[in-house]
Design an enzyme around this catalytic site. Structure first.
Site, short mmCIF file in Angstrom:
data_model
loop_
_atom_site.label_atom_id
_atom_site.label_comp_id
_atom_site.label_asym_id
_atom_site.label_seq_id
_atom_site.Cartn_x
_atom_site.Cartn_y
_atom_site.Cartn_z
N THR A 40 6.53 9.67 -3.30
CA THR A 40 6.68 8.21 -3.26
C THR A 40 7.67 8.09 -4.28
O THR A 40 8.37 7.12 -4.04
CB THR A 40 5.25 7.81 -3.67
N HIS A 43 10.92 7.88 -2.41
CA HIS A 43 11.21 6.84 -1.87
C HIS A 43 11.67 5.87 -2.77
O HIS A 43 12.72 5.09 -2.48
CB HIS A 43 9.81 6.35 -1.18
N CYS A 96 -15.35 -5.67 -4.77
CA CYS A 96 -15.51 -5.75 -3.50
C CYS A 96 -16.68 -5.20 -3.04
O CYS A 96 -17.10 -4.13 -3.60
CB CYS A 96 -14.19 -5.38 -2.78
N CYS A 107 -10.99 0.21 -1.66
CA CYS A 107 -11.13 -0.90 -2.28
C CYS A 107 -9.65 -1.60 -1.73
O CYS A 107 -8.61 -1.25 -1.62
CB CYS A 107 -10.79 -0.97 -3.80
#
Length: 341
Positions: A40, A43, A96, A107
């Site tokens: 990541t 990126h 949630c 989540c």
């Protein structure tokens, strides 16, 4: 404090000074000892389309780390100053349906450390104490710093029973390579991994792969014959996001096989759905790590003898971060660790 940040909407990262983070009443302040560079982060370094849509600028990034508790909020219990910790990088809402049911990794309101909020490429990090995970004394800083991607590998590999099974892993990135070691450790029979990167396939061999197959030169079905596999793979772990790799996995799965998808293929990827339907395949998407069952499994695996240390191939001082990113970008590395001490 010193931090490695995305200061402008362009490729690269810069070392800069940022204010110390504020510690809320339920937070831990962590003094960073070591960080690891994630795909990541590559990126984000490259400033690709996903990064441009996702990463706020300016912000310091990074989410793979180990450190020590340097401070804590007034309501925090169960931690002490100087304690070694890593932490779950997915900050969940707690309210949630999935959070309240104990499925926090699902989540729908998740925010990511170093992606949607300030990250671990800094001298200090603040996270909710709920997200921090104590590191046992017999686990090194190096290993603790890669618990985030190790957790991806554990979550994916242990999604299905592997004992006595033939396992295909597509994609020999660090997570795929760690999945090789996990699968062998828990009792898989043949573990075959495919890629086109010889350096990383060699790493996979060191981690216990039965066969590490460069599909640019070798035929996977011929390898299956060599291993006397007459029916196909029982479990597939797709780590590459490569459409052709996914298609080949479906072609070589046994009837009733199970596939876990961690790699992210392009949205327009076409597959032969006959392979899924008439083989009765089970396909499961994988995101992050189960909170915190995956973390306890990581510790138990290492303490029971799993050795993932060969995946760590490079170390740099944080001031040499450009060399660290160059190593990752070259494709000739496993995990790259930056030392903040």
């Amino acid at each position: 404090m010193k931090a490695l940040a995305k200061l402008k909407a362009a490729p690269g990262l810069e070392m800069t000074d940022v204010p110390l983070p504020e510690v809320g009443h339920n937070d831990l302040l962590i003094k960073i000892v070591k960080t690891a560079i994630c795909g990541t982060d590559i990126h984000i370094w490259n400033w690709d389309e996903w990064s441009q849509k996702t990463i706020p600028v300016p912000m310091h990034v990074g989410h793979e780390y180990v450190g020590v508790v340097a401070g804590m909020g007034s309501e925090v219990q169960g931690f002490k100053i100087g304690q070694r910790v890593s932490g779950e990088g997915h900050i969940t809402c707690g309210y949630c349906r999935n959070c309240r049911a104990g499925r926090r990794h699902l989540c729908r309101n998740t925010t990511g450390v170093g992606v949607n909020r300030e990250g671990a490429f800094a001298e200090y990090l603040v996270i909710p104490a709920f997200n921090a995970f104590p590191i046992p004394d017999d686990i090194s800083d190096d290993l603790a710093s890669i618990f985030d991607p190790f957790g991806n590998a554990v979550h994916t590999a242990l999604s299905f029973n592997l004992v006595g099974e033939d396992v295909l892993i597509t994609g020999a990135g660090p997570i795929g390579i760690m999945a090789v070691a996990i699968a062998k450790h828990v009792g898989a029979r043949h573990v075959v991994i495919t890629d086109v990167n010889d350096y990383r396939l060699e790493l996979a061999k060191k981690m216990g792969a039965t066969r590490a197959v460069n599909v640019a030169r070798e035929d996977l079905k011929a390898v299956m014959q060599e291993l006397h596999m007459s029916e196909g793979f029982d479990v597939g772990l797709e780590m590459s996001g490569n459409p052709q790799a996914f298609r080949q996995m479906l072609e070589t799965m046994n009837h009733g096989g199970k596939v876990a998808l961690l790699g992210i293929p392009p949205s327009n990827t076409a597959i032969d759905w006959n392979q899924v339907i008439f083989k009765g395949l089970e396909i499961k998407g994988i995101y992050g790590r189960e909170m915190f069952e995956t973390w306890y499994k990581m510790v138990a695996l290492i303490q029971s003898g799993l050795d993932i240390s060969p995946i760590i191939t490079h170390h740099f001082k944080v001031d040499e971060f450009e060399q660290g990113f160059a190593a990752m970008l070259s494709g000739q590395s496993g995990k790259v660790i930056l030392d903040w001490r």
